[in-house]
Enzyme design. Sequence first.
Site, PDB file in Angstrom:
ATOM      1  N   LEU A   2      39.352  45.554  27.606  1.00 14.22           N
ATOM      2  CA  LEU A   2      40.162  44.357  27.449  1.00 14.22           C
ATOM      3  C   LEU A   2      39.949  43.509  28.691  1.00 14.22           C
ATOM      4  CD1 LEU A   2      43.651  45.608  26.120  1.00 14.22           C
ATOM      5  CD2 LEU A   2      41.785  44.588  24.806  1.00 14.22           C
ATOM      6  N   ASP A   3      39.890  42.194  28.520  1.00 15.98           N
ATOM      7  CA  ASP A   3      39.781  41.314  29.675  1.00 15.98           C
ATOM      8  C   ASP A   3      40.958  41.548  30.622  1.00 15.98           C
ATOM      9  OD1 ASP A   3      37.465  40.060  28.746  1.00 15.98           O
ATOM     10  OD2 ASP A   3      38.616  38.618  27.569  1.00 15.98           O
ATOM     11  N   ARG A   4      40.756  41.253  31.872  1.00 16.57           N
ATOM     12  CA  ARG A   4      41.789  41.488  32.890  1.00 16.57           C
ATOM     13  C   ARG A   4      43.128  40.868  32.488  1.00 16.57           C
ATOM     14  NH1 ARG A   4      41.341  40.853  39.382  1.00 16.57           N
ATOM     15  NH2 ARG A   4      43.535  41.123  39.839  1.00 16.57           N
TER      16      ARG A   4
END
EC number: 5.4.99.-
Length: 308
Positions: A145-147
């Site tokens: 997942l993106d940050r």
Amino acid sequence: MKNKQKKKARPVKAAAETTYTISESSDLLPFLLKSLNKLSRNAVKSILTRGQVRVNNQTVTKHNYILHPGDTVMIQDNKTAMKTTALTGITIIHEDDDIIVIEKAAGILSVATQKKDGESTAYAQLTAYVRQDHPRNRIFIVHRLDRDTSGIMVFAKNEQTKERLQQQWKHLVIERMYTAVVEGNVGKPAGTITSWLTESKTFKIHSCPFDNGGKKAVTHYKKIQGNHAYSLLQVHLETGRKNQIRVHMQDIGHPIAGDKKYGAHTNPLKRLGLHATTLVLLHPSTNKRMAFSAAVPKKFSAISKSIV
């Protein structure tokens, strides 16, 4: 009439929990007092207050939470609770011998990058967590997942499970649903976006409406609510490409709030308006269907609430 609860112990070694299946309606605290009858009332209340009780995979602390027939109640033991208190920005919602499923907060990296080496990532924290049981225990990345995206993630606990999940991802993952806050009032109640994605040398994803040799990406969305400034969408992934939802929202002229990289002009949530809400998969070892969910952040609903 006496309540009859079917007790089913899970075969979990690393994160000891006891699981009960509810057969009759009851408030949570009285149920716990009866089930944990060897403990004092204050000890049972402390277990509840510390977040060691989950109902249907969601942490519950309310004493008067109503249990219904078919609900599952999972009680985490004190030793495991002490291990998990060291985790920051991630919450373990399921663990067995093969996988760990977590809810990740926005702002936490899934795994270290060259620019952020040494940061307390989800991967690093879970590695330290499993090594409390044995120094050779490992965690394996399955997806990311993106940050600034929050929500459900799954990690493998052994290489065989990692390889099976990665090689059979399309077969094993039945559903991936996200919730997104996008800029503007989306006109269509639902839609499907199809394009071909390529990545530039600067790691930005570009979308093309026809096959240009890139990776085909398909995203389905449904509008939940909206106002003149923001819309709340339920987004289903048919494919799982890098930055797919972010790029596709830009394609329809409604970039995700806070996503400056892909066209957003505002950042009302002080984070990316994207949350991995639901993951439904077939367990890589047992083939059992498992569903995990993370509640939509309240700010997502508040900012996109329809104006009456």
